[in-house]
Design a protein around this motif. Structure first.
Motif, PDB file in Angstrom:
ATOM      1  N   LEU A  54       9.658 -24.722  29.073  1.00 32.04           N
ATOM      2  CA  LEU A  54       8.996 -23.579  29.690  1.00 32.04           C
ATOM      3  C   LEU A  54       7.617 -23.970  30.223  1.00 32.04           C
ATOM      4  N   MET A  55       6.856 -24.696  29.430  1.00 30.96           N
ATOM      5  CA  MET A  55       5.502 -25.055  29.855  1.00 30.96           C
ATOM      6  C   MET A  55       5.505 -26.054  31.007  1.00 30.96           C
ATOM      7  N   ILE A  56       6.490 -26.935  31.057  1.00 27.48           N
ATOM      8  CA  ILE A  56       6.568 -27.880  32.177  1.00 27.48           C
ATOM      9  C   ILE A  56       6.800 -27.132  33.485  1.00 27.48           C
ATOM     10  N   MET A  57       7.611 -26.081  33.454  1.00 31.16           N
ATOM     11  CA  MET A  57       7.797 -25.273  34.661  1.00 31.16           C
ATOM     12  C   MET A  57       6.462 -24.706  35.135  1.00 31.16           C
ATOM     13  N   MET A  58       5.650 -24.251  34.194  1.00 36.06           N
ATOM     14  CA  MET A  58       4.345 -23.699  34.571  1.00 36.06           C
ATOM     15  C   MET A  58       3.380 -24.791  35.022  1.00 36.06           C
ATOM     16  N   MET A  59       3.457 -25.966  34.383  1.00 37.52           N
ATOM     17  CA  MET A  59       2.595 -27.076  34.779  1.00 37.52           C
ATOM     18  C   MET A  59       2.832 -27.507  36.221  1.00 37.52           C
ATOM     19  N   MET A  60       4.066 -27.374  36.688  1.00 39.17           N
ATOM     20  CA  MET A  60       4.412 -27.838  38.024  1.00 39.17           C
ATOM     21  C   MET A  60       4.021 -26.850  39.119  1.00 39.17           C
ATOM     22  N   LEU A  61       3.677 -25.629  38.757  1.00 39.44           N
ATOM     23  CA  LEU A  61       3.356 -24.622  39.776  1.00 39.44           C
ATOM     24  C   LEU A  61       2.218 -25.047  40.702  1.00 39.44           C
ATOM     25  N   PRO A  62       1.128 -25.641  40.190  1.00 40.27           N
ATOM     26  CA  PRO A  62       0.049 -26.037  41.106  1.00 40.27           C
ATOM     27  C   PRO A  62       0.460 -27.111  42.116  1.00 40.27           C
ATOM     28  N   PHE A  63       1.533 -27.833  41.823  1.00 42.53           N
ATOM     29  CA  PHE A  63       1.989 -28.905  42.709  1.00 42.53           C
ATOM     30  C   PHE A  63       3.113 -28.434  43.648  1.00 42.53           C
ATOM     31  N   THR A  64       3.420 -27.154  43.590  1.00 42.67           N
ATOM     32  CA  THR A  64       4.484 -26.582  44.407  1.00 42.67           C
ATOM     33  C   THR A  64       3.952 -26.242  45.796  1.00 42.67           C
ATOM     34  N   PRO A  65       4.680 -26.581  46.862  1.00 39.20           N
ATOM     35  CA  PRO A  65       4.238 -26.219  48.211  1.00 39.20           C
ATOM     36  C   PRO A  65       4.019 -24.710  48.328  1.00 39.20           C
ATOM     37  N   PRO A  66       3.007 -24.299  49.091  1.00 40.94           N
ATOM     38  CA  PRO A  66       2.673 -22.876  49.199  1.00 40.94           C
ATOM     39  C   PRO A  66       3.848 -21.980  49.570  1.00 40.94           C
TER      40      PRO A  66
ATOM     41  N   GLU B 139       9.062 -16.510  35.651  1.00 38.43           N
ATOM     42  CA  GLU B 139       9.041 -15.207  34.991  1.00 38.43           C
ATOM     43  C   GLU B 139      10.428 -14.797  34.524  1.00 38.43           C
ATOM     44  N   SER B 140      11.423 -15.017  35.379  1.00 33.30           N
ATOM     45  CA  SER B 140      12.791 -14.648  35.032  1.00 33.30           C
ATOM     46  C   SER B 140      13.295 -15.440  33.828  1.00 33.30           C
ATOM     47  N   LYS B 141      13.089 -16.750  33.849  1.00 36.07           N
ATOM     48  CA  LYS B 141      13.569 -17.580  32.740  1.00 36.07           C
ATOM     49  C   LYS B 141      12.793 -17.299  31.459  1.00 36.07           C
ATOM     50  N   ALA B 142      11.490 -17.040  31.591  1.00 33.88           N
ATOM     51  CA  ALA B 142      10.690 -16.742  30.411  1.00 33.88           C
ATOM     52  C   ALA B 142      11.190 -15.486  29.710  1.00 33.88           C
ATOM     53  N   THR B 143      11.513 -14.464  30.487  1.00 32.85           N
ATOM     54  CA  THR B 143      11.892 -13.175  29.901  1.00 32.85           C
ATOM     55  C   THR B 143      13.364 -13.093  29.519  1.00 32.85           C
TER      56      THR B 143
ATOM     57  N   ALA C  13       6.840 -22.266  48.785  1.00 31.87           N
ATOM     58  CA  ALA C  13       7.841 -22.165  47.724  1.00 31.87           C
ATOM     59  C   ALA C  13       7.266 -21.576  46.436  1.00 31.87           C
ATOM     60  N   LYS C  14       5.954 -21.302  46.428  1.00 30.38           N
ATOM     61  CA  LYS C  14       5.303 -20.908  45.182  1.00 30.38           C
ATOM     62  C   LYS C  14       5.805 -19.560  44.665  1.00 30.38           C
ATOM     63  N   LYS C  15       5.987 -18.598  45.564  1.00 32.41           N
ATOM     64  CA  LYS C  15       6.449 -17.269  45.131  1.00 32.41           C
ATOM     65  C   LYS C  15       7.829 -17.376  44.472  1.00 32.41           C
ATOM     66  N   THR C  16       8.707 -18.159  45.058  1.00 30.04           N
ATOM     67  CA  THR C  16      10.033 -18.344  44.482  1.00 30.04           C
ATOM     68  C   THR C  16       9.949 -18.980  43.105  1.00 30.04           C
ATOM     69  N   LYS C  17       9.079 -19.986  42.959  1.00 31.56           N
ATOM     70  CA  LYS C  17       8.926 -20.665  41.676  1.00 31.56           C
ATOM     71  C   LYS C  17       8.329 -19.739  40.628  1.00 31.56           C
ATOM     72  N   LEU C  18       7.359 -18.927  41.027  1.00 36.90           N
ATOM     73  CA  LEU C  18       6.772 -17.968  40.098  1.00 36.90           C
ATOM     74  C   LEU C  18       7.823 -16.987  39.594  1.00 36.90           C
TER      75      LEU C  18
ATOM     76  N   ARG D  84      -0.535 -15.930  34.182  1.00 35.40           N
ATOM     77  CA  ARG D  84       0.229 -15.702  35.415  1.00 35.40           C
ATOM     78  C   ARG D  84       0.819 -14.296  35.480  1.00 35.40           C
ATOM     79  N   PHE D  85       1.271 -13.815  34.329  1.00 38.15           N
ATOM     80  CA  PHE D  85       1.966 -12.524  34.256  1.00 38.15           C
ATOM     81  C   PHE D  85       1.363 -11.711  33.112  1.00 38.15           C
ATOM     82  N   PRO D  86       0.279 -11.005  33.355  1.00 41.41           N
ATOM     83  CA  PRO D  86      -0.484 -10.364  32.280  1.00 41.41           C
ATOM     84  C   PRO D  86       0.315  -9.439  31.370  1.00 41.41           C
ATOM     85  N   ALA D  87       1.354  -8.790  31.889  1.00 37.89           N
ATOM     86  CA  ALA D  87       2.106  -7.820  31.082  1.00 37.89           C
ATOM     87  C   ALA D  87       3.404  -8.386  30.529  1.00 37.89           C
ATOM     88  N   ILE D  88       3.580  -9.703  30.585  1.00 35.08           N
ATOM     89  CA  ILE D  88       4.892 -10.272  30.282  1.00 35.08           C
ATOM     90  C   ILE D  88       5.318 -10.062  28.833  1.00 35.08           C
ATOM     91  N   LEU D  89       4.387  -9.933  27.913  1.00 39.75           N
ATOM     92  CA  LEU D  89       4.750  -9.756  26.506  1.00 39.75           C
ATOM     93  C   LEU D  89       4.949  -8.286  26.122  1.00 39.75           C
TER      94      LEU D  89
END
Length: 223
Positions: free
Chosen positions: A102-114, A125-129, A116-121, A168-173
């Protein structure tokens, strides 16, 4: 090497951040060598310090350790954060491996092309929840810790991961009250509370400068 623990990595979170967390919880002071130039990395290679030409690098107990999981497991075992027997340890490992994914997915977000970032976010979120947080909500039901009756490294990684998610997702919990309550208990522990204070060795969320530095040191094309 002296008795000091020395971490060699970038001035950012990445794979070193879980190591910083674990050392902080164990009450171990450490120094950091920050990689800012490619020449530093090439020097580490020429010195033979990096077994697989990768960082993190941790100098501890007269050894130069690489590979994040090996480093974390060594620290966890050394400081009694790795369960009381093999059965507890394998459960800790399963939770830890999931949190690492899970954390590796988040670590890679800053290296994601602009573009594609929304899709990755959305994917994070989907996999986390749907995949990860339900596991921990169930595991913590009626239990103070993920495994056994004492704090383990898996608990530390879960705190780290949930705080990263909330950035990234303030209300996720909100749909995971047991995990949220666990996070509250853990962040009130003195060692963790201290690590979360401004001025600690905890790193801030990665920014463009961090991405630029990593790409420069590894001679990667900047996204």
């Amino acid at each position: 090497m002296s008795g000091k623990v020395v971490l060699t990595y970038f001035n950012g979170r990445g794979k070193m951040e879980s190591i910083r967390w674990l050392l902080a919880v164990a009450g171990v002071e450490f120094e950091e060598v920050l990689l800012t130039k490619r020449e530093q990395y090439l020097k580490l290679l020429s010195d033979g310090a990096l077994m697989y030409e990768q960082v993190p690098l941790v100098e501890i107990d007269g050894m130069k350790l690489v590979q994040t999981t090996a480093i974390l497991n060594y620290i966890a075992a050394k400081y009694n954060l790795y369960g009381k027997d093999l059965k507890e340890r394998v459960m800790i490992d399963m939770y830890a491996e999931g949190l690492k994914d899970l954390m590796i997915m988040m670590m890679m977000l800053p290296f994601t092309p602009p573009d594609a970032k929304k899709t990755k976010l959305d994917e994070v979120e989907s996999k986390a929840t749907s995949r990860y947080l339900p596991v921990f909500e169930k595991a913590l039901a009626g239990s103070q810790y993920l495994v056994g009756n004492q704090l383990s490294c898996a608990d530390v990684y879960l705190v780290e991961a949930t705080l990263m998610l909330e950035e990234r997702f303030p209300a996720i919990l909100s749909a995971f009250p047991v995990v949220k309550a666990f996070q509250g208990r853990m962040t009130s522990l003195p060692a963790i509370a201290k690590f979360l204070q401004p001025g600690s060795q905890r790193k801030p969320p990665p920014d463009d400068e961090y991405v630029k530095t990593v790409c420069g040191v590894f001679n990667l094309k900047k996204i």
